[in-house]
Design an enzyme around this catalytic site. Sequence first.
Site, PDB file in Angstrom:
ATOM      1  CD1 TRP A   1     -87.504 102.883 -39.991  1.00 38.56           C
ATOM      2  CD2 TRP A   1     -89.377 101.856 -40.684  1.00 38.56           C
ATOM      3  NE1 TRP A   1     -88.585 103.604 -39.524  1.00 38.56           N
ATOM      4  CE2 TRP A   1     -89.736 103.002 -39.931  1.00 38.56           C
ATOM      5  CE3 TRP A   1     -90.377 101.063 -41.224  1.00 38.56           C
ATOM      6  CZ2 TRP A   1     -91.060 103.355 -39.711  1.00 38.56           C
ATOM      7  CZ3 TRP A   1     -91.702 101.421 -41.004  1.00 38.56           C
ATOM      8  CH2 TRP A   1     -92.035 102.549 -40.263  1.00 38.56           C
TER       9      TRP A   1
ATOM     10  N   GLY B   1     -84.208 100.587 -39.386  1.00 38.06           N
ATOM     11  CA  GLY B   1     -84.735  99.865 -38.235  1.00 38.06           C
ATOM     12  C   GLY B   1     -86.102  99.292 -38.574  1.00 38.06           C
TER      13      GLY B   1
END
Length: 327
Positions: free
Chosen positions: A123, A52
């Site tokens: 991420w 993310g």
Amino acid sequence: MAFTAPETARRDLYPEIEPFAFGWMETGDGNRIYYEECGNPQGLPVVVLHGGPGGAVNPGMRRYFDPAKYRVVLFDQRGCGQSTPNAAQTDLSDNTTWTLIEDIERLRERCGIDKWAVFGGSWGSTLSLAYAITHPERCTAPLLRGIFLLRKPELRWFYQEGASMLYPDAWERFVEPIPEAERGDLMAAYYKRLTGPDLEERRRCAVAWSSWEGETVSVEGPGARPDKFADPDFAVAFARIECWYFVNGGFFPEENWILNNIRRIRHIPGWIAQGRFDVVTPMTSAWDLHRAWPEARLDVIPDAGHASSEPGIIDSLVRATDWAASL
């Protein structure tokens, strides 16, 4: 050592497995973090850091590890997944790289773990590196995929100009909600709408933001977009958290913070899996990381993009966890 993974005799995921424990951890600031543990309670500890920011864990993430050898701890980062409150509505001011690192440490202590490997892609690789650099004494091995250093050129490539040239069809859908006059800074334009008061516009923009990523994660292109990226309930939290982090530079004190501090973990064994045709987090970041951390093993997969579900990526990550278990 840098090398390219073989295209034959690839490893597959370990069998499906259910958690032996799960629950919610209070952070002390109003957040409740969902976590689960699976595998061998006496095994090598590893924490899984999802992507993310704003994604969530899923059952497939449990399957990169030999369940006889690993104690696998997975959790939904604050604001997303089964953690509460959900970022679809809540204020994001307490959601930063550094509060996530505090959550990881809080979870390690809750689980009674002294040291653990960190496993993360996209991420999740950013957060894994930031955590390891901040707490090198707690990290046995970073196992990374799809390197993202959260630098301005990476963000510009994906959200302004670069990836747009490879996926013009998906890009057209991405920019559609933004008036032409505001397209010179798409992250800012999206941020205004994702944090604005118009809930219907927020949902529409969140789906467009999320779908852009979903349509580019695989070398198969838009047709292989995972369904969740078009689900408004997932997309709103995902897009709001991502955009919040990106307009704030990941909350790092300087542009190249990870590479500038990589010396703190060069003594720790590491594995870097990178798809050659990764459009979301292009290979230049993995290469820069490898140049700064030559002791880490770089595995370039010649027929893969960004998705952790691609056969070459699965193969590399399963070999990585087997390798780390033998250290």
